[in-house]
Scaffold this motif. Sequence first.
Motif, PDB file in Angstrom:
ATOM      1  N   ILE A 134       0.844  -1.203   0.000  1.00 15.91           N
ATOM      2  CA  ILE A 134       0.000   0.000   0.000  1.00 15.91           C
ATOM      3  C   ILE A 134       0.878   1.251   0.000  1.00 15.91           C
ATOM      4  O   ILE A 134       0.650   2.189  -0.764  1.00 15.91           O
ATOM      5  N   PHE A 135       1.923   1.259   0.834  1.00 22.19           N
ATOM      6  CA  PHE A 135       2.806   2.436   0.894  1.00 22.19           C
ATOM      7  C   PHE A 135       3.514   2.639  -0.440  1.00 22.19           C
ATOM      8  O   PHE A 135       3.694   3.772  -0.885  1.00 22.19           O
ATOM      9  N   MET A 165      -2.747   7.725   8.188  1.00 23.74           N
ATOM     10  CA  MET A 165      -2.826   8.254   6.814  1.00 23.74           C
ATOM     11  C   MET A 165      -4.237   8.726   6.498  1.00 23.74           C
ATOM     12  O   MET A 165      -4.431   9.793   5.910  1.00 23.74           O
ATOM     13  N   ALA A 166      -5.238   7.901   6.876  1.00 21.08           N
ATOM     14  CA  ALA A 166      -6.632   8.247   6.590  1.00 21.08           C
ATOM     15  C   ALA A 166      -7.006   9.542   7.314  1.00 21.08           C
ATOM     16  O   ALA A 166      -7.672  10.416   6.746  1.00 21.08           O
ATOM     17  N   GLY A 169      -6.064  12.490   5.557  1.00 14.61           N
ATOM     18  CA  GLY A 169      -6.637  12.592   4.213  1.00 14.61           C
ATOM     19  C   GLY A 169      -5.705  12.072   3.125  1.00 14.61           C
ATOM     20  O   GLY A 169      -5.849  12.424   1.954  1.00 14.61           O
ATOM     21  N   LYS A 170      -4.721  11.253   3.491  1.00 15.95           N
ATOM     22  CA  LYS A 170      -3.723  10.805   2.518  1.00 15.95           C
ATOM     23  C   LYS A 170      -4.019   9.423   1.918  1.00 15.95           C
ATOM     24  O   LYS A 170      -3.379   9.024   0.949  1.00 15.95           O
ATOM     25  N   LEU A 171      -4.971   8.720   2.517  1.00 13.49           N
ATOM     26  CA  LEU A 171      -5.254   7.368   2.020  1.00 13.49           C
ATOM     27  C   LEU A 171      -6.074   7.471   0.729  1.00 13.49           C
ATOM     28  O   LEU A 171      -7.069   8.175   0.686  1.00 13.49           O
ATOM     29  N   LEU A 172      -5.628   6.756  -0.302  1.00 11.71           N
ATOM     30  CA  LEU A 172      -6.257   6.905  -1.619  1.00 11.71           C
ATOM     31  C   LEU A 172      -7.342   5.870  -1.901  1.00 11.71           C
ATOM     32  O   LEU A 172      -8.111   6.017  -2.834  1.00 11.71           O
ATOM     33  N   TYR A 173      -7.349   4.781  -1.143  1.00 10.19           N
ATOM     34  CA  TYR A 173      -8.429   3.798  -1.340  1.00 10.19           C
ATOM     35  C   TYR A 173      -8.732   3.088  -0.021  1.00 10.19           C
ATOM     36  O   TYR A 173      -7.903   3.096   0.890  1.00 10.19           O
ATOM     37  N   PRO A 382     -12.199   6.378   1.153  1.00 11.70           N
ATOM     38  CA  PRO A 382     -10.843   5.877   1.422  1.00 11.70           C
ATOM     39  C   PRO A 382     -10.524   5.897   2.910  1.00 11.70           C
ATOM     40  O   PRO A 382      -9.824   6.777   3.401  1.00 11.70           O
ATOM     41  N   GLU A 383     -11.068   4.927   3.602  1.00 12.99           N
ATOM     42  CA  GLU A 383     -10.896   4.851   5.055  1.00 12.99           C
ATOM     43  C   GLU A 383     -10.452   3.457   5.456  1.00 12.99           C
ATOM     44  O   GLU A 383     -10.483   2.536   4.640  1.00 12.99           O
TER      45      GLU A 383
END
Length: 425
Positions: A134-135, A165-166, A169-173, A382-383
């Motif tokens: 994921i990273f 990350m979530a 607001g950085k998590l994309l999916y 994306p959580e």
Amino acid sequence: MDYKQGKYKVRDLKLAAEGRKRIEWAESRMPVMMALREKYSKTKPLKGYKIAGCLHVTKETAVLVETLQAAGAKVSWSGCNPLSTQDDIAAALAKGGTEIYAWHGQNVKEFYWSIDRTLDMKPNLTLDDGADLIFTVHNKYKKLAQNIIGGTEETTTGVHRLRAMAADGKLLYPVVAVNDAETKWDFDNVYGTGQSSIDGILRATSVLLAGKNFVVAGYGHCGRGVAMRAAGMGANVIVTEVKPTAALKATLEGHTVMTMDEAAKVGDIFITATGVKDVVIKKHFEKMKDGAIVCNTGHYDCELNLDDLDKIKKSKRTVRANNEEYTLKNGNRVYVLAQGRLVNLAAAEGHPSEVMDMSFANQFMSQLKLAALDKEGVLLDPEVIDIPVEQDEEIAAIKLRTMGYKIDKLTKEQIAYMDDYSAGT
Ligand code: XFA
């Protein structure tokens, strides 16, 4: 090294036959995975989905990989830890047609090269243990996230970082937190760590446990599992804790509770399972009886302060595999197992297949869930997503059924009774 571009890079394909036998052994111990394989090989709910996975290449993982494929997925795989990869398993998977890039002892560059190769297929789903995949998508191949409908993550640490990350607001999916399933952590930690840690101690020492003072530092899930098994073999279990409720539970389980300062004087075998550093330090080693055995099954190898032990030693030698004898300046000998690393991994074989069966059923069903929601057109935020209790119950029910146990059902009347608030109690 055996390398075929776009297909595999493994140590030695000739190991495949040996690896295949071990995978078949794991299959015979993983009834939940095999039941899921049987069921979904007919309906193929993962057909059309491409899954990139980054998870320990072990015989149990091979059962997961081939179950995902049986359900219709196209899979590409890499190991999540260069030292956990088993070359015969990687060879057997490659020979069976799985796209896989993994070999034991790869260096950091090779490790990330392998992850990169699994992303060449432009996956729709990711499957992680430690969140490295994921990273990598987020840091290096952001564009790929557009095709990815979701991921699953196995570990506490990975989930913790994904939540951070979530929150930023950085998590994309969306990512399913597999670790938080009860059928994962509870069974892994209590029964998996419990048995495999005892196994490691016995392989490294072959001592009799009956009648020994067996000190368990930390009474979380892992400590509880180890304490339970040691007691079952006739040891007198002593628990050390910092948390009153945990210590109280230990006493009501029939264990003795004391401080490490006191336990150090009377213990024959010590095992740490706390998750913090410096649980056993100089003052404790100095108080130990001649012949004391010390090891760790906590997440980190800093629970035993071995620098302290080095400072007060007169000499040190290896007496058998995973067992080092320190002769202290006071003349006493202390035996340290697996150099303070996880004794269940270093001196035994980690979690038994029967336990991985349920962890990996959670991974598998979470992947199915993500695919099913995608087919329904549901767009998830994306959580970090928790596993619903129903999934836990379903996995536990399949495990029970395959073990041959039946359980009762609540009657309509019983449900009505529980819900009734008209009559008081
Ligand atoms: C190796 C696993 C790690 C093996 C593989 C071969 C052998 C022993 C390293 C691993 C994890 Cl870090 O597998 C173990 Cl000879 N596992 C998981 C595992 N444990 N974990 C005990 O067995 C859980 C965990 C750990 C260590 C949680 C948090 C921190 C550390 C993967 C696996 N194990 C089954 C092996 N059965 C033979 O598939």
